[in-house]
Design a protein around this motif. Sequence first.
Motif, mmCIF file in Angstrom:
data_model
loop_
_atom_site.group_PDB
_atom_site.id
_atom_site.type_symbol
_atom_site.label_atom_id
_atom_site.label_comp_id
_atom_site.label_asym_id
_atom_site.label_seq_id
_atom_site.Cartn_x
_atom_site.Cartn_y
_atom_site.Cartn_z
ATOM 1 N N ASP A 265 -12.405 -2.589 0.492
ATOM 2 C CA ASP A 265 -12.959 -2.053 -0.758
ATOM 3 C C ASP A 265 -12.580 -0.588 -0.935
ATOM 4 O O ASP A 265 -12.172 -0.160 -2.023
ATOM 5 C CB ASP A 265 -14.473 -2.196 -0.766
ATOM 6 C CG ASP A 265 -14.940 -3.637 -0.865
ATOM 7 O OD1 ASP A 265 -14.127 -4.507 -1.224
ATOM 8 O OD2 ASP A 265 -16.120 -3.899 -0.560
ATOM 9 N N SER A 266 -12.680 0.184 0.131
ATOM 10 C CA SER A 266 -12.377 1.613 0.029
ATOM 11 C C SER A 266 -10.879 1.872 -0.105
ATOM 12 O O SER A 266 -10.466 2.905 -0.632
ATOM 13 C CB SER A 266 -12.910 2.354 1.264
ATOM 14 O OG SER A 266 -12.182 1.996 2.433
ATOM 15 N N THR B 65 0.840 -1.209 0.000
ATOM 16 C CA THR B 65 0.000 0.000 0.000
ATOM 17 C C THR B 65 0.869 1.251 0.000
ATOM 18 O O THR B 65 1.995 1.243 0.492
ATOM 19 C CB THR B 65 -0.918 0.030 1.230
ATOM 20 O OG1 THR B 65 -0.123 0.192 2.422
ATOM 21 C CG2 THR B 65 -1.725 -1.250 1.343
ATOM 22 N N ARG C 84 1.210 -4.557 -7.431
ATOM 23 C CA ARG C 84 0.353 -5.461 -8.211
ATOM 24 C C ARG C 84 1.162 -6.172 -9.290
ATOM 25 O O ARG C 84 1.023 -7.386 -9.500
ATOM 26 C CB ARG C 84 -0.793 -4.676 -8.857
ATOM 27 C CG ARG C 84 -1.816 -4.110 -7.892
ATOM 28 C CD ARG C 84 -2.936 -3.425 -8.662
ATOM 29 N NE ARG C 84 -3.883 -2.745 -7.807
ATOM 30 C CZ ARG C 84 -4.923 -3.318 -7.215
ATOM 31 N NH1 ARG C 84 -5.141 -4.613 -7.415
ATOM 32 N NH2 ARG C 84 -5.742 -2.623 -6.457
ATOM 33 N N ARG D 281 -0.294 -0.022 -4.431
ATOM 34 C CA ARG D 281 0.707 0.436 -5.404
ATOM 35 C C ARG D 281 0.614 -0.386 -6.687
ATOM 36 O O ARG D 281 0.548 -1.625 -6.643
ATOM 37 C CB ARG D 281 2.113 0.295 -4.829
ATOM 38 C CG ARG D 281 2.427 1.182 -3.635
ATOM 39 C CD ARG D 281 3.913 1.080 -3.319
ATOM 40 N NE ARG D 281 4.296 1.711 -2.074
ATOM 41 C CZ ARG D 281 4.566 3.012 -1.933
ATOM 42 N NH1 ARG D 281 4.464 3.817 -2.968
ATOM 43 N NH2 ARG D 281 4.940 3.488 -0.755
ATOM 44 N N SER D 282 0.651 0.289 -7.821
ATOM 45 C CA SER D 282 0.611 -0.423 -9.101
ATOM 46 C C SER D 282 1.839 -1.313 -9.250
ATOM 47 O O SER D 282 1.763 -2.419 -9.804
ATOM 48 C CB SER D 282 0.523 0.570 -10.261
ATOM 49 O OG SER D 282 1.634 1.463 -10.257
ATOM 50 N N ALA E 10 -8.702 0.052 -1.816
ATOM 51 C CA ALA E 10 -8.121 -0.504 -3.042
ATOM 52 C C ALA E 10 -7.343 0.545 -3.836
ATOM 53 O O ALA E 10 -6.340 0.230 -4.486
ATOM 54 C CB ALA E 10 -9.222 -1.114 -3.907
ATOM 55 N N ARG E 11 -7.772 1.790 -3.758
ATOM 56 C CA ARG E 11 -7.100 2.842 -4.519
ATOM 57 C C ARG E 11 -5.690 3.118 -4.010
ATOM 58 O O ARG E 11 -4.896 3.789 -4.696
ATOM 59 C CB ARG E 11 -7.927 4.130 -4.482
ATOM 60 C CG ARG E 11 -8.020 4.783 -3.105
ATOM 61 C CD ARG E 11 -8.979 5.966 -3.136
ATOM 62 N NE ARG E 11 -9.020 6.722 -1.885
ATOM 63 C CZ ARG E 11 -9.714 6.374 -0.818
ATOM 64 N NH1 ARG E 11 -10.437 5.262 -0.851
ATOM 65 N NH2 ARG E 11 -9.712 7.116 0.274
ATOM 66 N N HIS E 12 -5.363 2.641 -2.824
ATOM 67 C CA HIS E 12 -4.048 2.885 -2.245
ATOM 68 C C HIS E 12 -3.056 1.742 -2.495
ATOM 69 O O HIS E 12 -1.932 1.792 -1.993
ATOM 70 C CB HIS E 12 -4.171 3.109 -0.736
ATOM 71 C CG HIS E 12 -4.934 4.342 -0.367
ATOM 72 N ND1 HIS E 12 -4.554 5.598 -0.778
ATOM 73 C CD2 HIS E 12 -6.073 4.503 0.368
ATOM 74 C CE1 HIS E 12 -5.411 6.488 -0.304
ATOM 75 N NE2 HIS E 12 -6.340 5.847 0.387
#
Length: 221
Positions: A84-85, A14, A95, A91-92, A87-89
């Motif tokens: 769920d909230s 994250t 992933r 790191r690409s 998920a935007r944090h």
Amino acid sequence: MHRLAIYDLDRTITAVPTWTPFLLHAAWTRAPWRLAFVPVVIGAMLVYRAGLIERRTLKQLMHRLLVGTLTPDQSATLAQSFADSFARHIRSGARAQIAADRAAGYRIVVASAAHRFYAARIAAALGIDDVIATEAEIDARGRITPRIAGRNCYGPAKLAMIEAWMAREGLARADAHVRFYSDHVTDEPTFAWADEAIAVNPHAKLRTLAEARGWPIVDWR
């Protein structure tokens, strides 16, 4: 040979820490009146930074003030809504690396000081089933309490908990190749134990240590 890729969670997978955001999410969702305790929590953080209380004590106090005791249904609902909230944090770069390690045949593991009951939901969203984390004490009615059961999965305790998990899974260290990813110098024991130590977006102390030890440094931002 077993291949393990072990990832720290906060600021590694994250981009931001998870503990305080989870507590605030829980308070706002379940009992907004608990937000009145935020100044007390901030004071406790300052006392911890001054070295007057242990990290374990701080976490238990924060949990008691902002969350309290949770039934199994309450903890499951909160953990999922938070994951769920949050998920935007993710790191690409995290992933991408998780996908690459999985494709290379590594078993993906999260090892985190975060509490299991919500860390496992974040991990599950990434397709990760194996989670080594701080455990909450469960009372006689099956409720999650503010107390920590066993050790806080942090620093040397994290390595001990990884080794205990491997023993339970029947994974001998001599038969495993381990990659370990983290952002923080407090994970030095696990870095030193791993076959491959990778510093992820390291803070200054870890960067210095990684450069001295010849550990790769990666940027997942």
